[in-house]
Design an enzyme around this catalytic site. Sequence first.
Site, PDB file in Angstrom:
ATOM      1  N   SER A   9      35.282  33.618  46.773  1.00 42.32           N
ATOM      2  CA  SER A   9      35.824  34.395  45.605  1.00 42.32           C
ATOM      3  C   SER A   9      36.974  33.411  45.402  1.00 42.32           C
ATOM      4  CB  SER A   9      35.840  35.816  45.646  1.00 42.32           C
ATOM      5  OG  SER A   9      36.903  36.237  44.955  1.00 42.32           O
ATOM      6  N   HIS A  34      32.423  31.898  43.127  1.00 41.23           N
ATOM      7  CA  HIS A  34      32.343  33.276  42.766  1.00 41.23           C
ATOM      8  C   HIS A  34      33.574  33.847  42.051  1.00 41.23           C
ATOM      9  CE1 HIS A  34      31.105  37.438  42.832  1.00 41.23           C
ATOM     10  NE2 HIS A  34      32.380  38.013  43.086  1.00 41.23           N
ATOM     11  N   ASP A  36      35.713  36.243  39.780  1.00 40.80           N
ATOM     12  CA  ASP A  36      36.174  37.515  39.667  1.00 40.80           C
ATOM     13  C   ASP A  36      36.919  37.930  38.340  1.00 40.80           C
ATOM     14  OD1 ASP A  36      34.621  39.073  41.589  1.00 40.80           O
ATOM     15  OD2 ASP A  36      35.905  37.811  42.840  1.00 40.80           O
ATOM     16  N   MET A  38      38.451  40.629  35.844  1.00 40.93           N
ATOM     17  CA  MET A  38      38.844  42.167  35.862  1.00 40.93           C
ATOM     18  C   MET A  38      39.681  42.156  34.291  1.00 40.93           C
ATOM     19  SD  MET A  38      40.079  42.410  39.704  1.00 40.93           S
ATOM     20  CE  MET A  38      38.829  41.781  40.991  1.00 40.93           C
ATOM     21  N   HIS A  68      31.154  37.423  37.806  1.00 38.88           N
ATOM     22  CA  HIS A  68      31.139  38.749  38.209  1.00 38.88           C
ATOM     23  C   HIS A  68      32.260  39.696  37.363  1.00 38.88           C
ATOM     24  CE1 HIS A  68      32.349  42.179  41.187  1.00 38.88           C
ATOM     25  NE2 HIS A  68      31.581  42.694  40.333  1.00 38.88           N
ATOM     26  N   MET A  70      33.914  42.631  35.922  1.00 39.16           N
ATOM     27  CA  MET A  70      34.302  43.766  36.051  1.00 39.16           C
ATOM     28  C   MET A  70      35.184  44.261  34.704  1.00 39.16           C
ATOM     29  SD  MET A  70      35.442  43.150  40.130  1.00 39.16           S
ATOM     30  CE  MET A  70      35.418  41.538  39.933  1.00 39.16           C
ATOM     31  N   MET A 139      28.451  45.607  46.005  1.00 36.27           N
ATOM     32  CA  MET A 139      29.505  45.836  46.537  1.00 36.27           C
ATOM     33  C   MET A 139      29.858  46.410  47.696  1.00 36.27           C
ATOM     34  SD  MET A 139      31.214  44.263  44.015  1.00 36.27           S
ATOM     35  CE  MET A 139      32.751  44.265  44.899  1.00 36.27           C
ATOM     36  N   ASP A 177      29.459  41.612  48.322  1.00 37.70           N
ATOM     37  CA  ASP A 177      30.660  41.154  48.118  1.00 37.70           C
ATOM     38  C   ASP A 177      31.768  42.061  48.339  1.00 37.70           C
ATOM     39  OD1 ASP A 177      32.957  40.183  46.698  1.00 37.70           O
ATOM     40  OD2 ASP A 177      31.981  40.692  44.552  1.00 37.70           O
TER      41      ASP A 177
HETATM   42  C1  DX5 Z   1      36.538  42.784  44.434  1.00 41.02           C
HETATM   43  C2  DX5 Z   1      35.976  41.280  44.129  1.00 41.02           C
HETATM   44  C3  DX5 Z   1      35.409  40.416  45.321  1.00 41.02           C
HETATM   45  C4  DX5 Z   1      36.561  40.171  46.102  1.00 41.02           C
HETATM   46  C5  DX5 Z   1      36.132  39.882  47.626  1.00 41.02           C
HETATM   47  O1  DX5 Z   1      36.591  43.299  43.492  1.00 41.02           O
HETATM   48  O2  DX5 Z   1      34.674  41.523  43.452  1.00 41.02           O
HETATM   49  O3  DX5 Z   1      34.885  39.061  45.010  1.00 41.02           O
HETATM   50  O4  DX5 Z   1      37.346  39.023  45.826  1.00 41.02           O
HETATM   51  O5  DX5 Z   1      37.411  39.510  48.418  1.00 41.02           O
HETATM   52  P1  DX5 Z   1      37.275  39.735  49.903  1.00 41.02           P
HETATM   53  O6  DX5 Z   1      36.346  38.777  50.357  1.00 41.02           O
HETATM   54  O7  DX5 Z   1      38.812  39.267  50.334  1.00 41.02           O
HETATM   55  O8  DX5 Z   1      37.077  41.119  50.283  1.00 41.02           O
HETATM   56 ZN    ZN Z   2      33.138  40.012  42.872  1.00 45.31          ZN
END
Ligand code: DX5
Ligand code: ZN
Length: 223
Positions: A9, A34, A36, A38, A68, A70, A139, A177
Amino acid sequence: MNENWIAPSILSANFAKLGEEVDNVLAAGADIVHFDVMDNHFVPNLTIGPLVCEALRKHGVTAPIDVHLMVAPVDRIIPDFAKAGASIITFHPEASVHIDRTLQLIKDHGCKAGLTFNPGTPLHYLDHIMDKLDMILLMSVNPGFGGQSFIPSALDKLRQVRNRIDESGFNIRLEIDGGVNGSNIREIKAAGADTFVAGSAIFGKPDYKKVIDEMRSEMAKAG
Ligand code: DX5
Ligand code: ZN
């Protein structure tokens, strides 16, 4: 491509040198990136969008980019990510009023489609859409931040989803994840995951190859 995918990630990467970070983690043996996204609305944090995905492609990244989302609402941004070079796009059912339509929208834009489940999100959302899924993302933390601890109940949920996938006969990746590291990846693999997101566990260490190699050797012990 390996059978089990390590998906760093980039949330935990150094954004000031993101292209180099992605190059380095792929050279260290990662399978996919990956990514992310947000929106400070669906989750309490704000990260990166299609421009950054496009920049990684222009930089020369050819590995699959696993986006991903969010964000809510989710549909409007999907074509933008497809155009920016996303390979896989997953979203949360709570972020779409019409889940089946959103999955089809992702596929119509040439990407693989997946549904993401928060720790408290029930699996019944899978009931009528298995034929439209390329990936299921579970998750194991509440989304929004890297560096949180793995929630143990995710293991049982993984086993349940693994059974559903096997019974369906469809070719669906099972991704986990949140809080994944070298110490717990063995039991996560044993519970049925085949795609492993890890942010802080990889980018928090100086030697990415060492961490990824350790993860693979731990996974191998799960059989
Ligand atoms: C959280 C993300 C993850 C996160 C994982 O909302 O979707 O992908 O970055 O990070 P670690 O591996 O540090 O838990
Ligand atoms: Zn993620």
